[in-house]
Design an enzyme around this catalytic site. Structure first.
Site, PDB file in Angstrom:
ATOM      1  N   MET A 195     -11.979   4.887  -1.126  1.00  0.00           N
ATOM      2  CA  MET A 195     -12.624   5.169   0.163  1.00  0.00           C
ATOM      3  C   MET A 195     -13.228   6.562   0.074  1.00  0.00           C
ATOM      4  O   MET A 195     -12.789   7.506   0.727  1.00  0.00           O
ATOM      5  CB  MET A 195     -11.601   5.063   1.298  1.00  0.00           C
TER       6      MET A 195
ATOM      7  N   MET B 117     -11.861  -5.303   5.293  1.00  0.00           N
ATOM      8  CA  MET B 117     -11.072  -4.353   6.068  1.00  0.00           C
ATOM      9  C   MET B 117     -10.811  -4.939   7.451  1.00  0.00           C
ATOM     10  O   MET B 117     -11.753  -5.255   8.184  1.00  0.00           O
ATOM     11  CB  MET B 117     -11.793  -3.010   6.183  1.00  0.00           C
TER      12      MET B 117
ATOM     13  N   HIS C 259      -8.266   1.551  -4.454  1.00  0.00           N
ATOM     14  CA  HIS C 259      -9.249   1.361  -3.386  1.00  0.00           C
ATOM     15  C   HIS C 259      -9.908   2.701  -3.098  1.00  0.00           C
ATOM     16  O   HIS C 259      -9.299   3.590  -2.497  1.00  0.00           O
ATOM     17  CB  HIS C 259      -8.502   0.816  -2.149  1.00  0.00           C
TER      18      HIS C 259
ATOM     19  N   HIS D 263      -1.340  -1.356  -4.217  1.00  0.00           N
ATOM     20  CA  HIS D 263      -2.590  -0.924  -3.598  1.00  0.00           C
ATOM     21  C   HIS D 263      -2.563   0.588  -3.414  1.00  0.00           C
ATOM     22  O   HIS D 263      -1.678   1.131  -2.747  1.00  0.00           O
ATOM     23  CB  HIS D 263      -2.762  -1.621  -2.248  1.00  0.00           C
TER      24      HIS D 263
ATOM     25  N   MET E 228      -8.653   8.546  -0.605  1.00  0.00           N
ATOM     26  CA  MET E 228      -9.513   8.991   0.493  1.00  0.00           C
ATOM     27  C   MET E 228      -9.956  10.425   0.245  1.00  0.00           C
ATOM     28  O   MET E 228      -9.190  11.239  -0.267  1.00  0.00           O
ATOM     29  CB  MET E 228      -8.761   8.921   1.826  1.00  0.00           C
TER      30      MET E 228
ATOM     31  N   ASP F 123      -7.001  -5.879   4.293  1.00  0.00           N
ATOM     32  CA  ASP F 123      -6.293  -4.597   4.351  1.00  0.00           C
ATOM     33  C   ASP F 123      -6.335  -4.060   5.774  1.00  0.00           C
ATOM     34  O   ASP F 123      -7.405  -3.772   6.299  1.00  0.00           O
ATOM     35  CB  ASP F 123      -6.967  -3.614   3.394  1.00  0.00           C
ATOM     36  N   GLY F 124      -5.144  -3.949   6.380  1.00  0.00           N
ATOM     37  CA  GLY F 124      -5.057  -3.341   7.699  1.00  0.00           C
ATOM     38  C   GLY F 124      -4.310  -4.190   8.700  1.00  0.00           C
ATOM     39  O   GLY F 124      -4.731  -5.308   9.006  1.00  0.00           O
ATOM     40  N   GLY F 125      -3.157  -3.707   9.159  1.00  0.00           N
ATOM     41  CA  GLY F 125      -2.415  -4.399  10.196  1.00  0.00           C
ATOM     42  C   GLY F 125      -1.758  -5.690   9.758  1.00  0.00           C
ATOM     43  O   GLY F 125      -1.464  -6.557  10.576  1.00  0.00           O
TER      44      GLY F 125
ATOM     45  N   ASP G 272      -4.620   3.714  -2.094  1.00  0.00           N
ATOM     46  CA  ASP G 272      -5.728   4.178  -1.266  1.00  0.00           C
ATOM     47  C   ASP G 272      -6.124   5.598  -1.638  1.00  0.00           C
ATOM     48  O   ASP G 272      -5.316   6.520  -1.556  1.00  0.00           O
ATOM     49  CB  ASP G 272      -5.334   4.132   0.210  1.00  0.00           C
TER      50      ASP G 272
ATOM     51  N   SER H 162       0.832  -1.198   0.000  1.00  0.00           N
ATOM     52  CA  SER H 162       0.000   0.000   0.000  1.00  0.00           C
ATOM     53  C   SER H 162       0.867   1.248   0.000  1.00  0.00           C
ATOM     54  O   SER H 162       1.679   1.451   0.915  1.00  0.00           O
ATOM     55  CB  SER H 162      -0.906   0.012   1.227  1.00  0.00           C
TER      56      SER H 162
ATOM     57  N   GLY I 273       1.158  -2.130   4.284  1.00  0.00           N
ATOM     58  CA  GLY I 273       1.785  -0.828   4.102  1.00  0.00           C
ATOM     59  C   GLY I 273       3.054  -0.683   4.902  1.00  0.00           C
ATOM     60  O   GLY I 273       4.161  -0.815   4.386  1.00  0.00           O
TER      61      GLY I 273
END
Length: 217
Positions: A65, A134, A63, A30, A34, A172-174, A32, A7, A194
């Site tokens: 958002m 997510m 992605h 990826h 936003m 996606d995330g952590g 993002d 990411s 990321g």
């Protein structure tokens, strides 16, 4: 086979062209997007995606958002997106927007926030090439993986298999050395990471390590 999607949210924005060249051994890039409305942060738009496109062979995984993603699908397609993922929670005509993405020549994905149940996929599954679960609340990088999302990944896998869908399951995330194997075991096939990649001294090695951790080697 597990795919890795670094990411760019965690990359050095002052040197994005050079940053993405460091992870050409990945599968997806990826990106993002936003809008400061759907999520409390602002990032990039189609001009940046278009500027990056000549610098990478990777699949551009955009992605969105953002509120009203249907207004920007054409712009991101023109900028070079290969895969566009919208959020179920944006409301509107999800079926129409996913169709718009596919008719524009890209693959279509649907993202689910942590509190959104997998059942929302049921009447859209025939349009989906990817489901993005997510594993943090969207809007900021560097958050901790929510353990309860492992059951949700498994539920999404079960729903897709029951529908005869070949859609990929992304998370996606952590995602890091500890959580990547757990997500893969639950059914994820695309791992968005990321900080674990761009925060490493050797991002390409970090990509390979995520794959290795998931293979048990």
């Amino acid at each position: 086979m597990i795919k890795v999607a670094p990411s760019i949210l965690a990359a050095d924005f002052a040197a994005l062209g050079q940053e993405i060249k460091r992870i050409e051994n990945a599968d997806y890039l990826h990106i993002d997007v936003m809008d400061g409305h759907f999520v409390p942060n602002l990032t990039i738009g189609p001009p940046v995606v278009a500027a990056l496109r000549p610098h990478s062979r990777l699949v551009f995984d955009v992605h969105l958002m953002i509120t009203g993603p249907e207004r920007y699908v054409a712009s991101f397609l023109e900028a070079g997106a290969d895969l566009i993922t919208i959020h179920a929670e944006t409301g509107g005509h999800l079926h129409r927007t996913l169709t718009q993405i596919k008719e524009g020549g890209a693959r279509a994905g649907l993202a689910l926030n942590p509190a959104t149940p997998p059942e929302v996929l049921r009447y859209l599954v025939e349009l989906l090439d990817l489901v993005l679960v997510m594993t943090v609340n969207p809007g900021f990088g560097g958050q901790a993986f929510i353990p309860g999302m492992l059951a949700k990944i498994a539920a999404v896998k079960q729903l897709l298999e029951a529908a005869g869908s070949s859609a990929e399951i992304a998370v996606d995330g952590g995602i890091d050395a500890k959580t990547a194997p757990l997500a893969a075991k639950a059914g994820a096939t695309v791992l968005v990471a990321g900080s674990a990649i761009f925060g490493s001294a050797d991002p390409a090695q970090a990509v390979d390590e995520i794959r290795r951790f998931c293979s048990g080697r």
